[in-house]
Design a protein around this motif. Sequence first.
Motif, short mmCIF file in Angstrom:
data_model
loop_
_atom_site.label_atom_id
_atom_site.label_comp_id
_atom_site.label_asym_id
_atom_site.label_seq_id
_atom_site.Cartn_x
_atom_site.Cartn_y
_atom_site.Cartn_z
N GLY B 61 0.79 -1.22 0.00
CA GLY B 61 0.00 0.00 0.00
C GLY B 61 0.82 1.27 0.00
N VAL B 62 0.19 2.32 -0.45
CA VAL B 62 0.87 3.63 -0.54
C VAL B 62 1.34 4.09 0.83
CG1 VAL B 62 0.52 6.06 -1.14
CG2 VAL B 62 -0.46 4.27 -2.58
N TYR B 63 0.55 3.77 1.86
CA TYR B 63 0.90 4.25 3.21
C TYR B 63 1.69 3.21 4.00
CZ TYR B 63 -2.58 7.58 1.73
OH TYR B 63 -3.26 8.51 1.00
N GLY B 64 2.02 2.11 3.35
CA GLY B 64 2.84 1.10 4.03
C GLY B 64 2.09 0.32 5.08
N ASP B 65 0.78 0.41 5.07
CA ASP B 65 0.00 -0.23 6.13
C ASP B 65 -0.49 -1.63 5.75
OD1 ASP B 65 -1.75 0.47 4.16
OD2 ASP B 65 -3.04 1.73 5.40
N GLY B 66 0.02 -2.16 4.66
CA GLY B 66 -0.36 -3.51 4.25
C GLY B 66 -1.72 -3.57 3.58
N ASN B 67 -2.25 -2.42 3.21
CA ASN B 67 -3.56 -2.38 2.57
C ASN B 67 -3.45 -1.98 1.11
OD1 ASN B 67 -5.33 -3.17 4.67
ND2 ASN B 67 -5.01 -1.18 5.66
N GLY B 68 -2.54 -2.60 0.40
CA GLY B 68 -2.38 -2.32 -1.02
C GLY B 68 -3.55 -2.86 -1.83
N GLU B 69 -3.53 -2.50 -3.08
CA GLU B 69 -4.61 -2.89 -4.00
C GLU B 69 -4.87 -4.41 -3.97
OE1 GLU B 69 -3.51 -1.69 -7.91
OE2 GLU B 69 -4.80 -3.15 -8.86
N HIS B 70 -3.82 -5.19 -3.82
CA HIS B 70 -3.96 -6.64 -3.90
C HIS B 70 -4.10 -7.31 -2.54
CE1 HIS B 70 -2.91 -6.19 -8.07
NE2 HIS B 70 -1.86 -5.51 -7.72
N ALA B 71 -3.99 -6.55 -1.48
CA ALA B 71 -3.99 -7.12 -0.13
C ALA B 71 -5.21 -8.00 0.15
CB ALA B 71 -3.87 -6.01 0.91
N PRO B 72 -6.42 -7.61 -0.32
CA PRO B 72 -7.58 -8.45 0.00
C PRO B 72 -7.46 -9.87 -0.54
CG PRO B 72 -8.28 -6.30 -0.79
CD PRO B 72 -6.81 -6.38 -1.03
N TYR B 73 -6.62 -10.07 -1.54
CA TYR B 73 -6.56 -11.38 -2.19
C TYR B 73 -5.34 -12.20 -1.74
CZ TYR B 73 -9.42 -8.36 -5.03
OH TYR B 73 -10.36 -7.45 -5.43
N ILE B 74 -4.62 -11.67 -0.80
CA ILE B 74 -3.36 -12.31 -0.40
C ILE B 74 -3.50 -12.94 0.98
CG2 ILE B 74 -0.93 -11.90 0.15
CD1 ILE B 74 -1.01 -9.59 -1.84
N ASP B 75 -2.98 -14.13 1.13
CA ASP B 75 -2.98 -14.83 2.41
C ASP B 75 -1.62 -15.52 2.58
OD1 ASP B 75 -3.62 -16.14 4.76
OD2 ASP B 75 -4.56 -17.84 3.72
N LYS B 77 -1.62 -11.88 4.94
CA LYS B 77 -1.69 -10.47 4.54
C LYS B 77 -0.31 -9.84 4.50
CE LYS B 77 -6.07 -10.56 4.12
NZ LYS B 77 -6.54 -10.74 2.73
N PRO B 78 -0.15 -8.83 3.66
CA PRO B 78 1.17 -8.17 3.58
C PRO B 78 1.53 -7.49 4.91
CG PRO B 78 -0.28 -7.53 1.76
CD PRO B 78 -1.13 -8.26 2.73
N ARG B 79 2.81 -7.34 5.12
CA ARG B 79 3.31 -6.71 6.35
C ARG B 79 2.84 -5.27 6.46
NH1 ARG B 79 4.32 -8.51 10.59
NH2 ARG B 79 3.18 -10.04 9.42
N ASP B 80 2.52 -4.88 7.68
CA ASP B 80 2.12 -3.50 7.99
C ASP B 80 3.36 -2.77 8.50
OD1 ASP B 80 1.24 -1.17 9.08
OD2 ASP B 80 -0.32 -2.05 10.34
N PHE B 81 3.93 -1.93 7.65
CA PHE B 81 5.16 -1.24 8.04
C PHE B 81 4.90 -0.13 9.04
CE2 PHE B 81 6.34 -2.59 3.56
CZ PHE B 81 7.07 -3.70 3.99
N VAL B 82 3.67 0.30 9.15
CA VAL B 82 3.35 1.33 10.14
C VAL B 82 3.45 0.75 11.55
CG1 VAL B 82 1.58 2.95 10.94
CG2 VAL B 82 1.85 2.50 8.48
N ALA B 83 2.98 -0.49 11.69
CA ALA B 83 3.09 -1.15 12.99
C ALA B 83 4.53 -1.54 13.30
CB ALA B 83 2.22 -2.41 13.01
N ALA B 84 5.32 -1.68 12.25
CA ALA B 84 6.75 -2.03 12.41
C ALA B 84 6.93 -3.29 13.24
CB ALA B 84 7.53 -0.86 12.99
N THR B 85 6.06 -4.26 13.02
CA THR B 85 6.20 -5.56 13.68
C THR B 85 6.67 -6.55 12.62
OG1 THR B 85 4.38 -5.03 15.18
CG2 THR B 85 4.97 -7.35 14.95
N PHE B 86 7.82 -7.12 12.84
CA PHE B 86 8.43 -7.96 11.81
C PHE B 86 8.64 -9.38 12.32
CE2 PHE B 86 9.55 -3.62 10.86
CZ PHE B 86 9.29 -3.53 9.50
N LYS B 87 8.32 -10.33 11.46
CA LYS B 87 8.47 -11.74 11.84
C LYS B 87 9.94 -12.15 11.91
CE LYS B 87 4.18 -13.21 9.58
NZ LYS B 87 3.62 -13.82 8.36
#
Lengths: 466, 292
Positions: B61-75, B77-87
């Motif tokens: 996503g544009v804001y780095g929050d993991g809500n990009g255009e394709h996020a709804p179809y991905i499992d 979900k993409p990483r949320d860089f705003v939360a800065a929580t990394f596996k």
Amino acid sequence: MRFRPLGNLGSERTSVGSSLPKPFLLATFYLLSFVISSSQPGHAIPPFARKYGLPCSACHEAWPKLNSFGQQFKDEGYQLMNDRDSPVWQNPSYWPVAMRITPHWHYESAGKVAVNSVPGDPASATIEKTINTSGFDLTGIDILTAGTLAKNISFLLVPSIDPGDGTVGFESANVRFDNIANSPWLNFKFGKFELDVPLSEKRMMTLSNVGGEFQLYHFVPVGGDINDFTFGENQLGVELMGHSANDHTRYAASMISSTNGNLGLPAGRTYDGYLHLSQAFMAGSLGLQRVGAYGLVGFRPTYFETSGPDAAPIPGTGIGNRSFYRAGVYGSLYIGKFDLTSVYQHSSDNVYLGNATAANATLPDGARGPQWNTGTFEAHYTHSPKLFFLGRYELVRMTQQSLADTLSDTGNADVFTVGYRYYPFMHSRAGLAWHQEFATARFRKTSDSGQDQRNNSYFMGLDFAF
Amino acid sequence: MRTIRTKIRFGSWAMVILAVGIAAAQNGGVSSGYPTPKGSFNASQQRGHGLYLRYCVGCHGVYGDGNGEHAPYIDPKPRDFVAATFKCRSTPTGTLPLDSDLIHVLKTGVQASGMPSWLPLSDENRTDLVAYIKTFSPRWQSEKPGDPIKIPAEPAVTKESITHGGELFQKMECWKCHGQQGRGDGPSAPTLTDSKEQPIRPYNFAEGGNDSRFKCGDTNQDLYRIFMTGLDGTPMPSFADVIQPNDAWDLVHYLRTLQVHRKSHENQVVKGTGGKSPSAAFGTEKSPGNGN
């Protein structure tokens, strides 16, 4: 995938004549100004973007040209190698199909064309004239289907519909076994495919009649050469291909039927062999640079078994095979947004092929095997993935004519192409590009009167895929 | 012929001069092609921004929050860089990762997710991308990355080591999520969610062969690290405070035996005991509710 240009005034060796209409130059200028000022970031491409959710710009500098990530994706057999490649991971509604077509307006100018001085009167004198034509038109439709059948088994099927008579041909149809023995160095392809060439003609960024094909792959020397091989056509056969983990080192070895991709075994029983080696390296902050070399050796029949009172050739019985080869080196230089690919190729056809003479017949006096060199310089400037400029210069120089008394520069060609593509939007369901291009080609001493011929093409259209 | 050579030479030099001129006039480095806003970004972040738009924005996503255009179809979900929580980190749970951790993920991708390997990009590209990704969360301004955990040398794989690992597997109730056979089908598995309340599946050790990978790596060291750091944002906790290094290595050796289709030293040791399944071979089939 490249569109098949309608007609081909370029192959008729016609020439200069007139320049472009001024209104179109003005329109081009204003449009160019607009798109430069309004370029914004964009997204995706149809089948793979739908599957993986990546923006199209991830794999393409600007579609259809691949970037290094897209090349690796292709080399992995359309796989990202993250254990989500097999179709079993896809929603059952996923359909790996896209279509592409380009409605367009084009202007063609073909110089020094032999015509009857009185139209409709074949008895009238033949004169040379510049033929100009223009109008709205369509390219053929490419139906692009590609993906994985299972993990490490991929496919590509591209039926193409001719816009004129609606007939369907198969541009590509192949299955590939990827990462055999868990090694990226072993990938095996079977079917009809584009050879692993340095400049892909199926992904070329030019669409006009003159600029829409590489002289590098399609040039035919004067003298009636009967060798129909062209790198630009997809070929039927098998390919063993491999690459390093980062795709910097690549090889491809192919064995193809000597049919130039035509179905139904129309020629003989020989095969052509192709080998391509390349090495890329990261040159500091400049980007990925690549150098490579390739070569093809093949055979073509010079006559056939015949049948009936008119001695009609029997397809598939080609005999009297004679050889030809193509060998080239190239380099792709990337400097940030600018890239330049230069290709040098030497070509040679057997004397019987070059003089259209059966191997069991007598050659004309002074007959020799034609040889020629080709230089191709293609430059791109990717202002953004939504705005892409290109320029190309190709030169062909005969080094040996098929007949000793033919002037040494007869058939030499110089082709310039410039253009740009503007993508107003891109997302995962469709793509659209506004395409403008101008190409001009000069062929030395090829008109009936022995004068130079010049062909011009201007093309503008909407290239879309969905 | 000389004229032609002269033309080619002239043309080549003209191309080189043009290329150098163009390169000098644009952002340095391997370009994304995107013009980037100057703003408060430094040069690396500017380049990273362009690269992010080219490669990442569709999912993250544009804001780095993991809500990009394709996020709804991905499992997943993409990483949320705003939360800065990394596996995938080398640092303790709850801390920010090192740049090298993020770069490593860019190189390798994340197994069984939509995140591919970005190996074809240059090192500079990856550094620039990480620099830009770190602009999404204020955590990077207020916190420093944790100190990387130390990984002691791996002890020899023995029957005793694997047996002890199997006992720890029971004692620490790993089976509740991963299942007794490591198939990711423990009794808790259907209830698990990540920090975004999205359903998440435990790792299935049993599937895959010699090319199988974990979420964050594929070596024994990687598996050890996963224990000790946990996978932040997922139910996989850190065991750094409850397990000793030698015990952790024993657990690593045992988990390797759950990868039954993989040719490993651990499985060879198991084979030496009679070729039985690891749990049967080492007497760890005793816990109830294994969900099998």
